[in-house]
Every structure is written in C-alpha cells, then in structure tokens.
Design a protein around this motif. Structure first.
Motif, PDB file in Angstrom:
ATOM      1  N   GLU A  27       0.835  -1.206   0.000  1.00 23.97           N
ATOM      2  CA  GLU A  27       0.000   0.000   0.000  1.00 23.97           C
ATOM      3  C   GLU A  27       0.875   1.263   0.000  1.00 23.97           C
ATOM      4  O   GLU A  27       0.615   2.209  -0.753  1.00 23.97           O
ATOM      5  CB  GLU A  27      -0.906  -0.010   1.231  1.00 23.97           C
ATOM      6  N   VAL A  28       1.912   1.264   0.819  1.00 22.82           N
ATOM      7  CA  VAL A  28       2.815   2.413   0.876  1.00 22.82           C
ATOM      8  C   VAL A  28       3.498   2.609  -0.473  1.00 22.82           C
ATOM      9  O   VAL A  28       3.602   3.741  -0.973  1.00 22.82           O
ATOM     10  CB  VAL A  28       3.848   2.224   2.013  1.00 22.82           C
ATOM     11  N   GLU A  29       3.958   1.516  -1.069  1.00 17.85           N
ATOM     12  CA  GLU A  29       4.618   1.623  -2.367  1.00 17.85           C
ATOM     13  C   GLU A  29       3.658   2.103  -3.450  1.00 17.85           C
ATOM     14  O   GLU A  29       4.034   2.883  -4.324  1.00 17.85           O
ATOM     15  CB  GLU A  29       5.209   0.269  -2.776  1.00 17.85           C
ATOM     16  N   ARG A  30       2.404   1.643  -3.407  1.00 21.39           N
ATOM     17  CA  ARG A  30       1.411   2.070  -4.385  1.00 21.39           C
ATOM     18  C   ARG A  30       1.171   3.569  -4.269  1.00 21.39           C
ATOM     19  O   ARG A  30       1.115   4.293  -5.268  1.00 21.39           O
ATOM     20  CB  ARG A  30       0.098   1.310  -4.169  1.00 21.39           C
ATOM     21  N   ARG A  31       1.070   4.069  -3.005  1.00 20.53           N
ATOM     22  CA  ARG A  31       0.894   5.513  -2.803  1.00 20.53           C
ATOM     23  C   ARG A  31       2.094   6.290  -3.334  1.00 20.53           C
ATOM     24  O   ARG A  31       1.943   7.350  -3.936  1.00 20.53           O
ATOM     25  CB  ARG A  31       0.677   5.830  -1.320  1.00 20.53           C
ATOM     26  N   ARG A  32       3.295   5.766  -3.098  1.00 25.17           N
ATOM     27  CA  ARG A  32       4.511   6.430  -3.564  1.00 25.17           C
ATOM     28  C   ARG A  32       4.533   6.517  -5.088  1.00 25.17           C
ATOM     29  O   ARG A  32       4.809   7.573  -5.663  1.00 25.17           O
ATOM     30  CB  ARG A  32       5.742   5.674  -3.063  1.00 25.17           C
ATOM     31  N   ARG A  33       4.192   5.410  -5.746  1.00 26.75           N
ATOM     32  CA  ARG A  33       4.164   5.412  -7.209  1.00 26.75           C
ATOM     33  C   ARG A  33       3.099   6.370  -7.746  1.00 26.75           C
ATOM     34  O   ARG A  33       3.331   7.074  -8.734  1.00 26.75           O
ATOM     35  CB  ARG A  33       3.904   4.002  -7.746  1.00 26.75           C
TER      36      ARG A  33
END
Length: 80
Positions: free
Chosen positions: A49-55
């Motif tokens: 989830e954190v990586e998806r938000r970052r992308r």
C-alpha cells in the motif's frame, strides 16, 4: 569474541579430565509459524500500500510536469 570460563583455575588447567555437557531437559521446538505468517502478510500488504501511494504520487507529479513543460505529450513520457 571473548570466552568466559565458569570454573575454578584448577579445573581449567587440568587437561586429563573430560567434562560432558548435560543434555537438554526439553527438546527444542521452534514457535509455531502461524502468527509469523499472518504478521508477514500484514507487513507485506502494508508495504504494498505504501509503495502504491509512492508510485501514484510520482506519477501525478510526472503528469503535472508534462502539462507545464512545452512540447511534452503523454505519448513521449512512457518511452523516456
């Protein structure tokens, strides 16, 4: 590393006697893997989830910049 001897100096210096190690009272058994697996799944889901938000943030900035910069169209952003 360091070694700590828990015997008297006389026992240490006597080379002829062999000391045996006492066996374990209870056999070693690793903790159950179920809590670890669920914890790992939660950590993985949170990380995803954190990586998806970052992308998404990065992609939004790219889109905003492509609108500001002249001669920058969306077709060219994918190819570099």
């Amino acid at each position: 590393g360091q070694f700590f001897v828990m015997m008297s100096p006389q026992e240490v210096l006597q080379g002829g006697t062999q000391r045996s190690i006492a066996p374990r009272a209870h056999p070693y058994s690793p903790k159950s893997e179920a809590p670890r697996a669920t914890r790992d799944e939660k950590r993985r889901a949170q990380h995803n989830e954190v990586e998806r938000r970052r992308r998404d943030k990065i992609n939004n900035w790219i889109v905003q910049l492509s609108k500001i910069i002249p001669d920058c169209s969306m077709e060219n952003t994918k190819s570099g």
